[in-house]
Design an enzyme around this catalytic site. Structure first.
Site, short mmCIF file in Angstrom:
data_model
loop_
_atom_site.label_atom_id
_atom_site.label_comp_id
_atom_site.label_asym_id
_atom_site.label_seq_id
_atom_site.Cartn_x
_atom_site.Cartn_y
_atom_site.Cartn_z
N THR A 252 26.22 -16.06 -34.35
CA THR A 252 26.82 -16.00 -32.73
C THR A 252 28.13 -15.18 -32.43
O THR A 252 29.00 -15.23 -31.47
CB THR A 252 27.12 -17.29 -32.54
OG1 THR A 252 28.32 -18.03 -33.00
CG2 THR A 252 25.67 -17.99 -32.47
N ALA A 253 28.23 -14.01 -32.99
CA ALA A 253 29.16 -12.90 -33.10
C ALA A 253 29.26 -11.97 -31.27
O ALA A 253 29.23 -11.72 -31.48
CB ALA A 253 30.50 -12.56 -33.78
N ARG A 254 28.65 -10.57 -32.27
CA ARG A 254 28.20 -9.58 -31.52
C ARG A 254 27.43 -9.07 -32.78
O ARG A 254 26.81 -8.96 -33.90
CB ARG A 254 30.13 -8.61 -31.98
CG ARG A 254 30.93 -8.91 -31.14
CD ARG A 254 30.56 -8.94 -29.53
NE ARG A 254 31.36 -9.57 -28.43
CZ ARG A 254 31.56 -10.06 -27.90
NH1 ARG A 254 31.09 -11.98 -28.04
NH2 ARG A 254 32.35 -10.64 -27.44
N GLU B 167 22.03 -4.45 -27.53
CA GLU B 167 22.76 -5.45 -26.07
C GLU B 167 23.17 -4.12 -25.54
O GLU B 167 23.88 -3.88 -26.43
CB GLU B 167 23.16 -6.89 -26.12
CG GLU B 167 22.99 -8.26 -27.12
CD GLU B 167 23.98 -8.87 -26.82
OE1 GLU B 167 24.54 -9.54 -25.55
OE2 GLU B 167 24.07 -9.44 -27.71
N HIS C 91 22.54 -14.29 -25.68
CA HIS C 91 23.81 -14.25 -25.89
C HIS C 91 24.20 -15.63 -25.00
O HIS C 91 24.97 -15.57 -24.10
CB HIS C 91 25.09 -13.19 -25.45
CG HIS C 91 25.58 -12.62 -25.40
ND1 HIS C 91 26.52 -11.33 -26.38
CD2 HIS C 91 27.23 -13.55 -25.79
CE1 HIS C 91 27.51 -11.61 -26.64
NE2 HIS C 91 27.55 -12.79 -26.03
#
Length: 451
Positions: free
Chosen positions: A225-227, A256, A287
């Protein structure tokens, strides 16, 4: 101060900044180049991730004092260059950490209980109980990489489960009652579930690759759930196929765009992404881990609060309390030297409306409880010896609650006390010198309203 808002956010941000006296302008459609042409007119900007704040932008922003990003990270900003220009950078990880923690936990439970597959099959008329037998979280070891706001929030959500929680972070001593800080090697040895809560930096770019994955002793579940760019998707797909990774919950993807507003530029889906989309043990979301109704408001409020703190607006929770209960309770006044005190008092009274008397000007005000408070402004003649032995042209007056107790304590602490306590109808006075030779007048008023 003028602030330019470059992304739409919760209306409270705009409203509260306006109430504080900031001038707020909006521009949600202009190109980066068009914004650069006018950014020199602004002292602050508020942005999410619409475009990168690079050197070109920062060079154009000649009067910029702060950049507030309504989000957790600052990777869209050239942080080093901005700081070299003395621009304050503000982010709001406190605003959506709870949302991220809940989202990560939700993904984990969905994966463990095959709910994505079970839901899809049942809607097709298939009743497959054995094929959708779940796995319990109790007894597992959860490893968290990145133990800041988001990592701590996820660990807190796990407290209701019988799990061991380990954390790894480049900063020392960040572990707490919810997670034990360990080396990366120990985390890789023990982890059943790995959850990423790291920023995207040079050190974390493509961090989770084939080599990294191979160092885990056991097959494990992955949450990100970060990058997205912290995980190499092709290596993730291979690990899912081999069973080294048992399943994955991905709120972010390598493909993304930097603005996070769309998936990627191009017409063809990358092959690795196509494979991920077909896997029943992979859960994807666009996201949105920190994208809740509540976090939208919290993020905006955190930004407002940090701007308020930056510019010295009141915050009762952050006030510094006196070190001693009988110590300083307020600013009594500011005394300074002037050639003609009577003339300057008359000038201030005539031109500024200050109601001066023989002592100067007492400014009365009320605190939030309605108590009377005051501040004293007093000019003295240049040849006054009232400030001695200080050579400075000014002296500060501080109100205290118990002058004798304070002076006795200060003497024990080695502070220089000047002269003896003097008493008048309006209170007791004592004097000390600070380390730079400034004379401070300590005043214990007889009128308790002054305290």
């Amino acid at each position: 101060m003028k602030i330019l808002h470059l992304d739409k956010n919760h209306p409270l941000l705009f409203e509260q900044l306006s109430q504080l006296g900031f001038q707020n302008d909006e521009d949600y459609t202009s190109s980066k180049e068009e914004v650069e042409a006018k950014i020199n007119n602004y002292e602050g900007i508020v942005i999410r991730s619409r475009f990168d704040i690079d050197k070109t932008f920062l060079d154009a922003a000649k009067n910029l004092k702060f950049i507030a990003r309504v989000g957790a990270g600052l990777e869209s900003i050239d942080v080093e260059y901005a700081e070299s220009k003395n621009i304050t950078l503000i982010a709001a990880p406190e605003g959506n950490r709870n949302a991220v923690g809940e989202h990560a936990l939700g993904m984990l439970l969905l994966l463990f209980n095959n709910l994505k597959q079970a839901d899809s099959e049942l809607k097709q008329g298939l009743w497959n109980r054995e094929a959708n037998r779940g796995t319990e979280l109790d007894g597992k070891t959860v490893g968290i990489i990145g133990y800041g706001n988001m990592g701590k929030a996820f660990a807190k959500k796990l407290r209701g489960f019988e799990v061991e929680v380990l954390c790894y972070d480049i900063k020392e001593n960040v572990g707490d009652q919810n997670a034990k800080q360990v080396t990366l090697e120990e985390l890789q040895e023990k982890t059943d579930v790995l959850s990423l809560h790291i920023p995207w930096t040079e050190a974390t770019d493509k961090m989770v690759n084939a080599s990294f994955i191979s160092k885990f002793k056991k097959p494990f579940w992955l949450l990100n759930t970060a990058r997205g760019k912290c995980v190499v998707t092709t290596d993730l797909v291979q690990a899912l196929k081999s069973g080294k990774i048992l399943g994955a919950g991905l709120d972010v993807l390598e493909y993304e765009k930097g603005s996070f507003e769309s998936l990627f530029t191009g017409n063809d889906l990358p092959e690795a992404l196509q494979e991920l989309m077909k896997m029943d043990n992979v859960l994807l979301s666009p996201h949105i881990a920190g994208w809740t109704v509540e976090s939208k408001e919290k993020l905006a409020q955190v930004i407002v609060d940090k701007i308020k703190q930056l510019y010295g607006f009141g915050d009762d929770e952050k006030k510094i309390l006196p070190p001693k209960e009988y110590g300083v309770s307020g600013l009594g006044g500011f005394f300074f030297k002037t050639k003609d005190p009577d003339h300057i008092k008359a000038w201030y009274k005539e031109h500024l409306g200050m109601n001066t008397d023989q002592y100067g000007w007492t400014f009365w005000w009320k605190d939030k409880e309605g108590n009377d408070c005051s501040t004293q402004w007093s000019p003295f003649k240049e040849d006054t010896n009232y400030f001695a032995p200080s050579e400075k042209p000014y002296m500060m007056n501080l109100r205290v609650k118990d002058l004798h107790k304070l002076l006795n304590q200060l003497k024990e602490e080695g502070v220089t006390v000047v002269g003896e306590v003097e008493e008048f109808s309006y209170g007791k006075f004592g004097w000390i010198l600070d380390p730079e030779g400034n004379k401070l007048e300590l005043w214990e008023p007889n009128d308790r309203a002054f305290l």
